[in-house]
Design a protein around this motif. Structure first.
Motif, mmCIF file in Angstrom:
data_model
loop_
_atom_site.group_PDB
_atom_site.id
_atom_site.type_symbol
_atom_site.label_atom_id
_atom_site.label_comp_id
_atom_site.label_asym_id
_atom_site.label_seq_id
_atom_site.Cartn_x
_atom_site.Cartn_y
_atom_site.Cartn_z
ATOM 1 N N SER A 20 0.863 -1.123 0.124
ATOM 2 C CA SER A 20 0.012 -0.026 -0.153
ATOM 3 C C SER A 20 1.028 1.211 -0.058
ATOM 4 N N THR A 21 2.282 1.027 0.598
ATOM 5 C CA THR A 21 2.851 2.401 0.378
ATOM 6 C C THR A 21 3.333 3.072 -0.820
ATOM 7 N N TYR A 22 3.183 1.964 -1.964
ATOM 8 C CA TYR A 22 3.335 2.378 -3.294
ATOM 9 C C TYR A 22 2.366 3.393 -3.853
ATOM 10 N N LEU A 23 1.133 3.451 -3.079
ATOM 11 C CA LEU A 23 0.084 4.304 -3.670
ATOM 12 C C LEU A 23 0.723 5.807 -3.543
ATOM 13 N N ASN A 24 0.554 6.484 -4.847
ATOM 14 C CA ASN A 24 0.945 7.903 -4.823
ATOM 15 C C ASN A 24 -0.206 8.621 -4.645
ATOM 16 N N GLN A 25 0.006 10.050 -4.706
ATOM 17 C CA GLN A 25 -1.117 10.942 -4.793
ATOM 18 C C GLN A 25 -2.259 10.785 -6.095
ATOM 19 N N ALA A 26 -1.385 10.517 -7.308
ATOM 20 C CA ALA A 26 -2.311 10.211 -8.308
ATOM 21 C C ALA A 26 -3.132 8.920 -8.142
ATOM 22 N N ALA A 51 -4.466 3.628 3.133
ATOM 23 C CA ALA A 51 -2.940 3.115 2.748
ATOM 24 C C ALA A 51 -1.917 3.039 3.675
ATOM 25 N N ASP A 52 -2.015 3.907 4.916
ATOM 26 C CA ASP A 52 -0.988 3.905 5.697
ATOM 27 C C ASP A 52 -1.148 2.661 6.694
ATOM 28 N N HIS A 53 -2.579 2.332 7.028
ATOM 29 C CA HIS A 53 -2.933 1.289 7.906
ATOM 30 C C HIS A 53 -2.860 -0.192 7.648
ATOM 31 N N TRP A 54 -3.132 -0.292 6.288
ATOM 32 C CA TRP A 54 -3.049 -1.630 5.645
ATOM 33 C C TRP A 54 -2.008 -2.059 4.827
ATOM 34 N N PHE A 71 -7.912 -2.938 0.166
ATOM 35 C CA PHE A 71 -6.911 -2.998 1.375
ATOM 36 C C PHE A 71 -6.836 -4.083 2.110
ATOM 37 N N PHE A 72 -5.977 -4.884 2.430
ATOM 38 C CA PHE A 72 -5.902 -5.733 3.306
ATOM 39 C C PHE A 72 -4.590 -6.160 4.075
ATOM 40 N N THR A 73 -4.669 -7.179 4.976
ATOM 41 C CA THR A 73 -3.443 -7.562 5.702
ATOM 42 C C THR A 73 -3.481 -9.131 5.888
ATOM 43 N N LEU A 74 -2.164 -9.893 5.457
ATOM 44 C CA LEU A 74 -2.157 -11.167 5.855
ATOM 45 C C LEU A 74 -1.742 -11.251 7.312
ATOM 46 N N ASP A 75 -2.426 -11.878 8.125
ATOM 47 C CA ASP A 75 -1.957 -11.770 9.797
ATOM 48 C C ASP A 75 -2.278 -13.227 10.249
ATOM 49 N N ARG A 76 -1.757 -13.388 11.415
ATOM 50 C CA ARG A 76 -2.179 -14.583 12.223
ATOM 51 C C ARG A 76 -2.965 -13.817 13.573
ATOM 52 N N ILE A 77 -3.963 -14.471 14.012
ATOM 53 C CA ILE A 77 -4.728 -14.225 15.267
ATOM 54 C C ILE A 77 -4.686 -15.607 15.875
ATOM 55 N N GLY A 78 -4.016 -15.391 17.126
ATOM 56 C CA GLY A 78 -3.752 -16.623 17.883
ATOM 57 C C GLY A 78 -3.261 -17.621 17.273
ATOM 58 N N GLY A 79 -2.498 -17.658 16.033
ATOM 59 C CA GLY A 79 -1.959 -18.538 15.339
ATOM 60 C C GLY A 79 -2.639 -19.010 14.254
ATOM 61 N N THR A 80 -3.768 -18.423 14.004
ATOM 62 C CA THR A 80 -4.644 -18.764 12.859
ATOM 63 C C THR A 80 -4.430 -17.984 11.918
ATOM 64 N N PRO A 81 -3.970 -18.508 10.568
ATOM 65 C CA PRO A 81 -3.846 -17.329 9.379
ATOM 66 C C PRO A 81 -5.431 -16.875 9.160
ATOM 67 N N CYS A 82 -5.094 -15.474 8.885
ATOM 68 C CA CYS A 82 -6.219 -14.713 8.567
ATOM 69 C C CYS A 82 -5.971 -13.755 7.368
ATOM 70 N N VAL A 83 -7.041 -13.527 6.443
ATOM 71 C CA VAL A 83 -6.965 -12.370 5.639
ATOM 72 C C VAL A 83 -7.992 -11.342 6.114
ATOM 73 N N LEU A 84 -7.400 -10.223 6.493
ATOM 74 C CA LEU A 84 -8.432 -9.188 7.156
ATOM 75 C C LEU A 84 -8.259 -8.204 6.084
ATOM 76 N N VAL A 85 -9.427 -7.888 5.578
ATOM 77 C CA VAL A 85 -9.832 -6.868 4.554
ATOM 78 C C VAL A 85 -10.319 -5.580 5.164
ATOM 79 N N GLY A 86 -9.845 -4.494 4.870
ATOM 80 C CA GLY A 86 -10.177 -3.091 5.225
ATOM 81 C C GLY A 86 -11.227 -2.468 4.245
#
Length: 240
Positions: A20-26, A51-54, A71-86
């Protein structure tokens, strides 16, 4: 960006996921323009904060025109694989279901590569019943109509609310409603082209939402490891 889309072909559609950090003003300005039909009032400052958060963002273009993003993040919650979509938005075109499938498939393909041979939980916030189409490919979707959630289902709702930064004082774990008082809301903004998704009365699940206050419904579902393994080679919508 509105209007009816033409039928997509492999050479017309391009799905891309990047940091997400690659998103510019345009890029952010293009996204804001794409959201013109959204009732949620997304603006460029809000998009920049997302864009800063995800960590990641998936975009789908049809003939070089942006048709959807997530926007999304790949994460583990309590060891469980998760796709968290913002925050996510799908243009209201005739091809919106294809755009949605491309976004979800690419996100789950990356989850399969990051978490091989594991079931993965997928979760996002919604505030309209048509957005339940996001969960068409998932199992044990919670909440759903005519279903009494188990204690474990409610526990997952609380874990997800906490991960999303929602206070437990603002979260109702029996209805999965988050009263976050945030405007614009961080939701998967999609209106299904189907009159009623899967013919289910999903509208009842959102009756308690005060949308003018930014209330959302936290929904989650599961993708089986064997289901995800089929996505690791190449997405069917992509040109070879």
């Amino acid at each position: 960006m509105s209007g009816k889309g033409k039928r997509m072909t492999a050479t017309q559609i391009k799905t891309e996921t990047k940091n997400s950090t690659y998103l510019n003003q345009a890029s952010l300005e293009e996204i804001v323009e794409t959201c013109v039909e959204s009732p949620n009032g997304f603006n460029i400052d809000f998009l920049a904060a997302q864009a800063d958060h995800w960590v990641l963002v998936t975009t789908v273009r049809e003939a070089d025109e942006l048709r959807g993003f997530s926007f999304f993040t790949l994460d583990r919650i309590g060891g469980t694989p998760c796709v968290l979509v913002g925050l996510a938005y799908i243009c209201r075109t005739d091809t919106r279901s294809i755009v949605l499938a491309n976004i979800v498939n690419d996100q789950m393909r990356r989850a399969s590569l990051s978490f091989p041979d594991e079931d993965v939980l997928f979760s996002t916030q919604i505030n309209n019943s048509g957005a339940f189409e996001v969960f068409d490919l998932f199992h044990n979707v919670v909440p759903r109509p005519d279903f009494n959630p188990t204690g474990e289902d409610r526990a997952w709702g609380r874990r997800l609310a906490k991960r999303l930064g929602i206070s437990m004082f603002s979260y109702e774990d029996r209805s999965f409603v988050a009263r976050s008082k945030q405007l614009p809301p961080v939701v998967f903004d999609h209106v299904s082209i189907k009159p009623a998704v899967n013919a289910l009365d999903t509208t009842s699940l959102l009756e308690k939402l005060e949308q003018s206050d930014g209330d959302t419904l936290i929904v989650h579902g599961w993708a089986k490891a064997e289901q995800l393994a089929k996505l690791t080679v190449v997405l069917p919508e992509q040109p070879s």
